[in-house]
Design an enzyme around this catalytic site. Structure first.
Site, short mmCIF file in Angstrom:
data_model
loop_
_atom_site.label_atom_id
_atom_site.label_comp_id
_atom_site.label_asym_id
_atom_site.label_seq_id
_atom_site.Cartn_x
_atom_site.Cartn_y
_atom_site.Cartn_z
CG ASN A 103 -0.30 -0.16 2.50
OD1 ASN A 103 0.87 -0.58 2.57
ND2 ASN A 103 -1.00 0.17 3.56
CD GLU A 128 5.30 -0.63 12.66
OE1 GLU A 128 4.08 -0.61 12.93
OE2 GLU A 128 6.15 -0.02 13.32
CB CYS A 181 -1.73 -0.71 8.57
SG CYS A 181 -0.63 0.71 8.72
CD GLU A 207 8.60 0.64 10.41
OE1 GLU A 207 7.53 0.95 9.86
OE2 GLU A 207 9.52 0.03 9.83
P1 NDP Z 1 1.23 -9.67 3.57
O1 NDP Z 1 1.41 -10.04 4.99
O2 NDP Z 1 0.51 -10.58 2.68
O3 NDP Z 1 2.66 -9.43 2.89
C1 NDP Z 1 3.59 -8.51 3.44
C2 NDP Z 1 4.98 -8.82 2.87
O4 NDP Z 1 5.44 -10.06 3.41
C3 NDP Z 1 4.99 -9.00 1.36
O5 NDP Z 1 6.19 -8.49 0.84
C4 NDP Z 1 4.92 -10.51 1.22
O6 NDP Z 1 5.40 -10.97 0.00
C5 NDP Z 1 5.81 -10.94 2.36
N1 NDP Z 1 5.61 -12.30 2.83
C6 NDP Z 1 4.50 -13.07 2.74
N2 NDP Z 1 4.71 -14.26 3.34
C7 NDP Z 1 6.00 -14.25 3.81
C8 NDP Z 1 6.81 -15.19 4.53
N3 NDP Z 1 6.35 -16.38 4.90
N4 NDP Z 1 8.06 -14.83 4.84
C9 NDP Z 1 8.56 -13.61 4.51
N5 NDP Z 1 7.83 -12.69 3.82
C10 NDP Z 1 6.56 -13.01 3.49
O7 NDP Z 1 0.56 -8.23 3.58
P2 NDP Z 1 0.06 -7.36 2.34
O8 NDP Z 1 1.18 -7.10 1.42
O9 NDP Z 1 -1.19 -7.98 1.82
O10 NDP Z 1 -0.27 -5.96 3.05
C11 NDP Z 1 -1.44 -5.74 3.73
C12 NDP Z 1 -1.24 -5.91 5.22
O11 NDP Z 1 -0.17 -5.10 5.66
C13 NDP Z 1 -2.44 -5.48 6.01
O12 NDP Z 1 -2.71 -6.40 7.03
C14 NDP Z 1 -2.01 -4.17 6.61
O13 NDP Z 1 -2.68 -3.83 7.77
C15 NDP Z 1 -0.55 -4.38 6.81
N6 NDP Z 1 0.15 -3.11 6.90
C16 NDP Z 1 0.65 -2.70 8.11
C17 NDP Z 1 1.24 -1.46 8.24
C18 NDP Z 1 1.82 -1.01 9.55
O14 NDP Z 1 2.70 -0.16 9.54
N7 NDP Z 1 1.38 -1.51 10.69
C19 NDP Z 1 1.33 -0.55 7.11
C20 NDP Z 1 0.84 -1.09 5.89
C21 NDP Z 1 0.24 -2.33 5.80
P3 NDP Z 1 4.46 -10.95 -1.31
O15 NDP Z 1 3.34 -10.02 -1.09
O16 NDP Z 1 5.38 -10.45 -2.33
O17 NDP Z 1 4.03 -12.34 -1.51
#
Ligand code: NDP
Length: 487
Positions: free
Chosen positions: A148, A245, A279, A461
């Site tokens: 995002n 996060e 998020c 962060e």
């Molecule tokens: P995901 O948890 O699906 O993915 C986050 C990242 O982790 C991606 O780069 C993903 O790779 C990677 N990933 C997935 N599985 C693994 C694993 N087993 N080991 C290591 N890396 C892995 O989240 P989204 O990308 O769908 O983002 C949305 C989520 O992020 C929401 O829940 C949102 O709330 C949260 N978020 C939190 C924020 C905060 O600061 N607290 C800010 C922004 C979002 P890939 O996608 O390439 O498969």
């Protein structure tokens, strides 16, 4: 266009197997092909970052800081071109990418660049001796991003990591491969050593291999709670440090003495910015019974005025959701809300034409949705939707709303609207959330720590607080007298 790796100062030309097409959320047309990092590329990136770390850690804080602040200037000078890449990749309005995403990345680099020379240990005057601590870097840190806020997330992780003397490998989300590469280019152009900031493309499989790699000293993830739990469990086997996060389902509480216009402004910001894919969004909007009608009247009018459409149009206020699959997931939540008995006050429909009458059926557009008559147990009020869906909940007393607001496993953020200063602080102090606002919402200045309570994450962060998550303390005792030994 091919999205490949950025290793040791340059972009790789290798076209790897297992690639996929990156789509523009506004029309689902291809932007380019993403080539996930191969096993050899992962090894090469770790070797290159280890080498960069050995030279970078010996630089003074002021020298490191200069590279970071120059990187910030470069990002600002390329603001327009990076913002358009972000908008095409994420589907968010260009007005947002220009005003927030790239600027917030530059803010973080300036803030930690300025701080780098001031990172220090402490001195202890002891009896016939003295002691001191050193805040030493950890090594090669791994940053993993959500889709995002791609460049902002990359910079929020890289800036403190590099300021403290670490190197970083960053893996963007598989859906948004573009702008981390721009950040890597900016670091190089600012004089960073090759390998200080490497970018590896890939999905969760690449992310997981990187997390397990013995050359990685620390992992910082921005992502969902399930991914955070997996990474935390894996990191435990090697006792690696983690910053997580994660997601949220945050409350925004509006008391009857609040300024209704401002509270509505905040509710809109808390739910519809970046198509609701934020998020910290305040998706559970608790409104005190007495002002419900006035609040809803203004909220509906202003929601229906939101300009949904082509994200590259500077007048657009809401763009397209990240993917067709995500749009369908959000639509399923809307159906679930209706089936559970909530009333759809407005929105929640696929958009066919945008605010200028252009055909947008090919893109992942949705009109902003408001549900009223919600109950806490409904799925739309308990699960993170991560789309433009706002749920209104009615309450009567302060004690009641605090209890209901806290009744969740998440704890990322919370907001309170009231003109009673004592109530504002009293309520905020009882809410179980790491990032809170009184009379505003979703403002995240770099000076304030950002992070979650409960299952919304670990660590912080931004701000001075981030330093402790990218350094380890070495304690040194210096004897000024003789060794007092019983032997
Ligand atoms: P995901 O948890 O699906 O993915 C986050 C990242 O982790 C991606 O780069 C993903 O790779 C990677 N990933 C997935 N599985 C693994 C694993 N087993 N080991 C290591 N890396 C892995 O989240 P989204 O990308 O769908 O983002 C949305 C989520 O992020 C929401 O829940 C949102 O709330 C949260 N978020 C939190 C924020 C905060 O600061 N607290 C800010 C922004 C979002 P890939 O996608 O390439 O498969």
């Amino acid at each position: 266009m091919a999205y490949t790796q950025f290793i040791d100062g340059s972009i790789t030309s290798g076209h790897n197997s297992g690639s996929w097409v990156n789509l523009n959320p506004a029309n689902n047309e291809p932007l380019g092909e993403v080539h996930p990092a191969s096993g050899e590329e992962i090894e090469a990136a770790v070797r290159s970052s280890e080498k960069a770390f050995q030279s970078w850690r010996t630089k003074t804080g002021a020298e490191r800081g200069r590279v970071l602040t120059r990187t910030a200037q470069i990002l600002r000078s390329r603001l327009g071109e990076i913002a358009i890449l972000e908008t095409q990749d994420v589907g968010k309005p260009l007005a947002e990418s220009l005003a927030v995403d790239v600027s917030s990345a530059a803010d973080a680099l300036e803030y930690f660049g300025g701080m780098a020379a001031g990172i220090h240990g402490e001195f202890f005057d002891l009896k016939n001796a003295f002691g001191y601590t050193r805040a030493e870097p950890l090594g090669v840190c791994l940053g993993i991003g959500a889709w995002n806020y791609p460049i902002q997330i990359a910079a929020w992780k890289a800036a403190p990591a590099l300021a403290c003397g670490n190197a970083m490998i960053f893996k963007p989300s598989e859906l948004t491969p573009a702008t981390a590469l721009e950040l890597a280019r900016a670091f190089m152009d600012a004089g960073a050593p090759p390998g200080l900031f490497n970018v590896l493309q890939g999905d969760g499989v690449v992310g997981s291999k990187l997390c397990e790699h013995a050359g990685i000293a620390k992992i910082s993830l921005t992502g969902s709670v399930p991914t955070g739990k997996k990474i935390f469990a894996g990191a435990a086997s090697q006792l690696k440090r983690v910053t997580l996060e994660l997601g949220g389902k945050s409350p925004l509480i509006v008391f009857e003495d609040a300024d209704i216009h401002n509270a509505v402004s905040a509710a809109l910001l808390a739910n519809f910015y970046t198509q609701g894919e934020v998020c910290s969004n305040g998706t559970r909007v608790f409104v005190q019974h007495k002002i419900m009608d006035a609040f809803l009247k203004e909220l509906k009018v202003r929601t229906e005025r939101i300009k949904v459409g082509d994200p590259t149009d500077p007048d657009t206020q809401m763009g397209a959701l990240i993917s067709k699959a995500h749009l369908e997931k959000v639509l399923r939540f809307i159906e679930s809300g209706k089936a559970a008995g909530a009333k759809l006050l407005t929105g929640g429909l696929r958009s066919e034409k945008d605010f200028k009458g252009r055909d947008i059926r090919a893109g992942n557009f949705l009109t902003p949705a408001i549900f009223t008559d919600c109950e806490d147990a409904m799925e739309i009020c308990s699960d993170e939707i991560f789309g433009p869906v706002l749920s209104i909940l009615s309450f009567d007393t302060e004690e009641e709303v605090i209890r209901r607001a806290n009744n969740t496993d998440f704890g990322l953020a919370a907001g309170v609207f009231t003109n009673d200063i004592r109530r504002g602080h009293r309520v905020i102090h009882q809410l179980q959330a790491g990032t809170c606002w009184i009379n505003n919402y979703n403002i995240t200045p770099i000076e304030l720590p950002f992070g979650g309570y409960k299952q919304s994450g670990l660590g912080r962060e931004n701000s001075l607080a981030a330093i402790q998550y990218y350094t380890q303390l070495k304690s040194v005792y210096v004897e000024l007298g003789d060794v007092d030994s019983p032997y």
